[in-house]
Design an enzyme around this catalytic site. Sequence first.
Site, PDB file in Angstrom:
ATOM      1  N   ASP A  35       0.843  -1.195   0.000  1.00 35.46           N
ATOM      2  CA  ASP A  35       0.000   0.000   0.000  1.00 35.46           C
ATOM      3  C   ASP A  35       0.881   1.249   0.000  1.00 35.46           C
ATOM      4  O   ASP A  35       2.020   1.217   0.449  1.00 35.46           O
ATOM      5  CB  ASP A  35      -0.897   0.019   1.237  1.00 35.46           C
ATOM      6  CG  ASP A  35      -1.964  -1.069   1.171  1.00 35.46           C
ATOM      7  OD1 ASP A  35      -2.319  -1.477   0.049  1.00 35.46           O
ATOM      8  OD2 ASP A  35      -2.421  -1.505   2.238  1.00 35.46           O
ATOM      9  N   TYR A  64       4.340  -9.273   7.494  1.00 37.74           N
ATOM     10  CA  TYR A  64       3.912  -7.896   7.770  1.00 37.74           C
ATOM     11  C   TYR A  64       4.013  -7.575   9.256  1.00 37.74           C
ATOM     12  O   TYR A  64       3.922  -8.478  10.094  1.00 37.74           O
ATOM     13  CB  TYR A  64       2.430  -7.694   7.415  1.00 37.74           C
ATOM     14  CG  TYR A  64       2.085  -7.886   5.978  1.00 37.74           C
ATOM     15  CD1 TYR A  64       2.087  -6.809   5.102  1.00 37.74           C
ATOM     16  CD2 TYR A  64       1.716  -9.140   5.502  1.00 37.74           C
ATOM     17  CE1 TYR A  64       1.735  -6.976   3.776  1.00 37.74           C
ATOM     18  CE2 TYR A  64       1.367  -9.315   4.170  1.00 37.74           C
ATOM     19  CZ  TYR A  64       1.382  -8.229   3.314  1.00 37.74           C
ATOM     20  OH  TYR A  64       1.028  -8.398   2.010  1.00 37.74           O
ATOM     21  N   TYR A  97      -5.313  -9.839   2.298  1.00 34.78           N
ATOM     22  CA  TYR A  97      -5.517  -8.432   2.660  1.00 34.78           C
ATOM     23  C   TYR A  97      -5.376  -8.297   4.178  1.00 34.78           C
ATOM     24  O   TYR A  97      -6.221  -8.803   4.933  1.00 34.78           O
ATOM     25  CB  TYR A  97      -6.898  -7.953   2.233  1.00 34.78           C
ATOM     26  CG  TYR A  97      -7.092  -7.863   0.736  1.00 34.78           C
ATOM     27  CD1 TYR A  97      -6.371  -6.938  -0.026  1.00 34.78           C
ATOM     28  CD2 TYR A  97      -8.000  -8.686   0.080  1.00 34.78           C
ATOM     29  CE1 TYR A  97      -6.559  -6.838  -1.396  1.00 34.78           C
ATOM     30  CE2 TYR A  97      -8.193  -8.589  -1.297  1.00 34.78           C
ATOM     31  CZ  TYR A  97      -7.471  -7.665  -2.032  1.00 34.78           C
ATOM     32  OH  TYR A  97      -7.668  -7.566  -3.381  1.00 34.78           O
TER      33      TYR A  97
END
Length: 427
Positions: free
Chosen positions: A240, A306, A378
């Site tokens: 992102d 992440y 996601y």
Amino acid sequence: MDVLDVAARATETGPVCDACLGRLVADRSFGLSNADRGSALRTSLALRDDEDFEPVDTADCWVCEGRCAAFDEWAERAAEAVEGVEFATYNVGTRPPPLIEENEALLRADVGLDEEAGEPFKSEFNREVGKRFGRLTGAEVSFDRPDVQFTIDLAEDEVDAKVNSTFVYGRYRKLERDIPQTEWPCRECKGSGRQGADPCDHCGGSGYLYDDSVEEYTAPVVEDVMDGTEATFHGAGREDVDALMLGTGRPFVIEVEEPRRRRVDTDRLQSDINAFADGAVEVEGLRLATYDMVERVKEHDAAKRYRAQVTFDADVDADALAAAVGELEGTTVEQYTPNRVDHRRASITRERDVYEMTAELDEPRHATVEIRGEGGLYIKELISSDEGRTEPSLAGLLGVGAEVTALDVLAVAGEDEPFERDEFFRE
Ligand SMILES: [Zn+2]
Ligand SMILES: [Zn+2]
């Protein structure tokens, strides 16, 4: 038909040069040029029939109209067309005038051979000019995407040189937020900025939504060093805009069109990029690559690790958090296309695995969460539930609203994809 009978009939049609004569029987005896073959035939024919040997001047040949004397000239013209351009491989193609192809067919018909007999004029031309070009330049012929590709148009008396793109592979880290991976043209003015008197309000007239991008920090440097006309950035997926890309970085390929230099020092290129990007972006592992690397990088849907900063609507208990995370780890999540994703894409429900997950409650309403998940998972929605579109989710399991306030990619890697060593992207 005996080769000497072929030669005898061919010479009766009018003056035929050695190359055009030899080409009729190019499939007999290897290791000779067609001109050698034709000359030998003419000699043998004179001996067999006890006649005087009469050479034919190529300029007088009714079949090729003298073109077979021009191989050297075309090789030199090709070399001139790429003067100052660096290349290691090449290929030559020829567009013969229609008249010459008709003459070829006529000659075969007159001799009583079928239309495909021997070798076509075009392929001899490609090979003979190519051989000479190789001797002139020291480059190697290649049929699989050569560095330079020539098309000789005999009717137009032109040689066209196409310089194929070159490619650099590497991995990038993005160390500042709000940098998109590639240039992001403004939606309102479609990238024009509405030049001049009426600048676009939405982007302030720049034509872009962000001033910088990973592409802008890297591609122009590569384009400049390779002296090309255009450079394009291809990433192995993208994070992102507001996420950092840390750790071992994300693989990418930069394609440079019409480069005049190819064999650049990639260590130096890497330092040049890092100096130019000035800490916002860093690249490493730079090396020269081939064109198929673009597809490999773009199609690769790697697992990623992440780190997310998560804020809760209400106080959360550490045990409840540990239980929810324990339930998510190792599970398969169903995700309906998120609200924030471009709705020109088809909305579907996708299944993605959460491989590993840990969470640390820093404050009653704040946690640091690390997730290693399948490519395409996601993360923001895994935390928030996206109004029920992602199931299960951290918010759903806790019964408390949860939102990602900062998201970083720590590694583009999986258990069996050791990106650190770039093994997947070896040639
Ligand atoms: Zn000829
Ligand atoms: Zn605009």
